[in-house]
Design an enzyme around this catalytic site. Structure first.
Site, PDB file in Angstrom:
ATOM      1  N   ASP A   1       0.850  -1.195   0.000  1.00  0.00           N
ATOM      2  CA  ASP A   1       0.000   0.000   0.000  1.00  0.00           C
ATOM      3  C   ASP A   1       0.891   1.252   0.000  1.00  0.00           C
ATOM      4  OD1 ASP A   1      -2.396   1.449   0.285  1.00  0.00           O
ATOM      5  OD2 ASP A   1      -2.331   1.358   2.489  1.00  0.00           O
TER       6      ASP A   1
ATOM      7  N   ASP B   1       2.932   4.979  -5.447  1.00  0.00           N
ATOM      8  CA  ASP B   1       2.153   6.196  -5.187  1.00  0.00           C
ATOM      9  C   ASP B   1       2.969   7.419  -5.608  1.00  0.00           C
ATOM     10  OD1 ASP B   1       0.740   8.342  -4.311  1.00  0.00           O
ATOM     11  OD2 ASP B   1       0.459   7.634  -2.259  1.00  0.00           O
TER      12      ASP B   1
ATOM     13  N   GLY C   1      -8.016   8.232   7.386  1.00  0.00           N
ATOM     14  CA  GLY C   1      -8.191   8.461   8.823  1.00  0.00           C
ATOM     15  C   GLY C   1      -9.646   8.577   9.230  1.00  0.00           C
TER      16      GLY C   1
ATOM     17  N   ASP D   1      -8.416   0.768   6.630  1.00  0.00           N
ATOM     18  CA  ASP D   1      -7.428   0.620   7.695  1.00  0.00           C
ATOM     19  C   ASP D   1      -8.016   1.109   9.022  1.00  0.00           C
ATOM     20  OD1 ASP D   1      -5.233   0.303   9.253  1.00  0.00           O
ATOM     21  OD2 ASP D   1      -3.917   1.643   8.149  1.00  0.00           O
TER      22      ASP D   1
HETATM   23  P1  13P Z   1      -8.591   4.521   5.992  1.00  0.00           P
HETATM   24  O1  13P Z   1      -7.626   4.389   7.118  1.00  0.00           O
HETATM   25  O2  13P Z   1      -9.249   5.854   5.952  1.00  0.00           O
HETATM   26  O3  13P Z   1      -9.538   3.373   5.946  1.00  0.00           O
HETATM   27  O4  13P Z   1      -7.730   4.464   4.626  1.00  0.00           O
HETATM   28  C1  13P Z   1      -7.077   3.287   4.286  1.00  0.00           C
HETATM   29  C2  13P Z   1      -6.290   3.458   3.042  1.00  0.00           C
HETATM   30  O5  13P Z   1      -6.638   4.180   2.135  1.00  0.00           O
HETATM   31  C3  13P Z   1      -5.068   2.664   2.930  1.00  0.00           C
HETATM   32  O6  13P Z   1      -4.388   2.928   1.752  1.00  0.00           O
HETATM   33  O1  G3H Z   2      -3.125   4.940   3.809  1.00  0.00           O
HETATM   34  C1  G3H Z   2      -2.512   4.762   4.848  1.00  0.00           C
HETATM   35  C2  G3H Z   2      -2.784   3.533   5.612  1.00  0.00           C
HETATM   36  O2  G3H Z   2      -3.846   3.736   6.501  1.00  0.00           O
HETATM   37  C3  G3H Z   2      -1.538   3.062   6.288  1.00  0.00           C
HETATM   38  O3  G3H Z   2      -1.226   3.824   7.406  1.00  0.00           O
HETATM   39  O4  G3H Z   2       1.188   4.313   7.098  1.00  0.00           O
HETATM   40  O5  G3H Z   2       0.112   4.409   9.375  1.00  0.00           O
HETATM   41  O6  G3H Z   2       0.493   2.221   8.240  1.00  0.00           O
HETATM   42  P1  G3H Z   2       0.240   3.696   8.080  1.00  0.00           P
HETATM   43 ZN    ZN Z   3      -4.587   4.932   1.058  1.00  0.00          ZN
END
Ligand code: 13P
Ligand code: G3H
Ligand code: ZN
Length: 283
Positions: free
Chosen positions: A81, A103, A180, A231
């Site tokens: 990700d 990204d 978030g 997430d």
């Molecule tokens: P959220 O934490 O808002 O669900 O976003 C997750 C995300 O886009 C990870 O790439």
């Molecule tokens: O898009 C971001 C994800 O929620 C991952 O978050 O970089 O804190 O693991 P992180």
């Molecule tokens: Zn994301």
């Protein structure tokens, strides 16, 4: 079984549904997501951020997901990700990830295209699928004008140029979500999504989907979103589970007693998302 991201995403694109892409950082999260996907007979994507790799280690995360995928009866992809550094992306390709995100959304369009093509050349030669992103996701705290918001959201003509010049497997677009915890309900630009899907006709990805209302998610799926990143909602489910034990029994010190309700909470959240996204029964 461990499969490529493209295999899962192409089926979702053809079938008109979305697959959940859930962020993983530890064993409990992996087990909860896989249990939910098995119960829902759904394909699923487990994704690791660069932060997750820093926290748990690339070898541990790969081993956890590979074991879970090998034991599972549903298709599982292991995805990077928000890959931002060349070294992390290439290490994931070399170490068993079946999908990576480059990204380059912070770069001007031509630089994003060039960076994406560099990764695609290597990833595709290794049988690994690639996600890229154009447009800027909002910040939760943002208080911006309509014009500023429009400028950040994905431009349909730029998205078309991007896909024509890269051949990316799936594309993340910005239509009004943010990463978030939201204060209110985000308003998504469905017209923009509709236009982009019709122009591109490839699988599309929605980031920042925790906390987005059910109706908005359903509409986004009906208009062509095929991968939905979650997430924050898993983090909240985990933490609420741990907190409930500590509040009920402050003297508890066995990590297994703290993590068992956390796992159950996460599993329920993931099952609900899978049903909402339309991927239940699609394994
Ligand atoms: P959220 O934490 O808002 O669900 O976003 C997750 C995300 O886009 C990870 O790439
Ligand atoms: O898009 C971001 C994800 O929620 C991952 O978050 O970089 O804190 O693991 P992180
Ligand atoms: Zn994301």
């Amino acid at each position: 079984m461990l499969v490529t991201g493209k295999e899962i995403m192409d089926k979702a694109h053809k079938g008109g549904y979305a697959v959940g892409a859930f962020n993983v950082n530890n064993m409990e999260i992996v087990q909860a997501i896989i249990a939910a996907a098995e119960e829902e007979k759904a394909p699923v994507i487990l994704q690791t951020s660069e932060g997750a790799i820093k926290y748990a280690g690339m070898d541990y995360l790969h081993a956890l997901v590979k074991l879970a995928a090998d034991k599972a009866s549903v298709p599982v992809a292991l995805h990077l990700d928000h890959g931002t550094t060349y070294s992390t992306i290439i290490s994931c390709i070399a170490n068993g990830w079946t999908s990576v995100m480059i990204d380059g959304s912070r770069f001007p369009l031509d630089e994003n295209i060039a960076a994406t093509n560099e990764i695609i050349k290597i990833a595709h030669a290794c049988g690994v699928s690639v996600e890229a992103e154009i447009g800027q996701l909002g910040g939760i705290e943002d208080n911006i004008s309509v014009d500023e918001r429009d400028a950040r959201l994905t431009s349909p003509s730029e998205a078309k140029k991007f896909v024509d010049e890269t051949g990316v497997d799936y594309l993340a677009i910005a239509i009004g979500t943010a990463h978030g915890k939201y204060k209110g309900e985000p308003k998504l630009d469905f017209e923009r999504l509709d236009e982009i899907k019709k122009l591109l006709n490839i699988p599309l990805v929605l980031h920042g989907a925790s906390g987005v209302g059910e109706d908005s998610i359903k509409k986004a799926v009906s208009l062509g979103i095929n991968k939905i990143n979650i997430d924050t909602d898993i983090r909240i489910a985990f933490t609420e589970g741990v907190r409930s034990v500590i509040e009920g029994k402050p003297e508890e010190f066995d990590p297994r007693k703290l993590c068992t309700p956390a796992k159950e909470n996460m599993k329920q959240v993931v099952k609900t998302k899978i049903q909402l996204f339309g991927s239940a029964g699609k394994a």
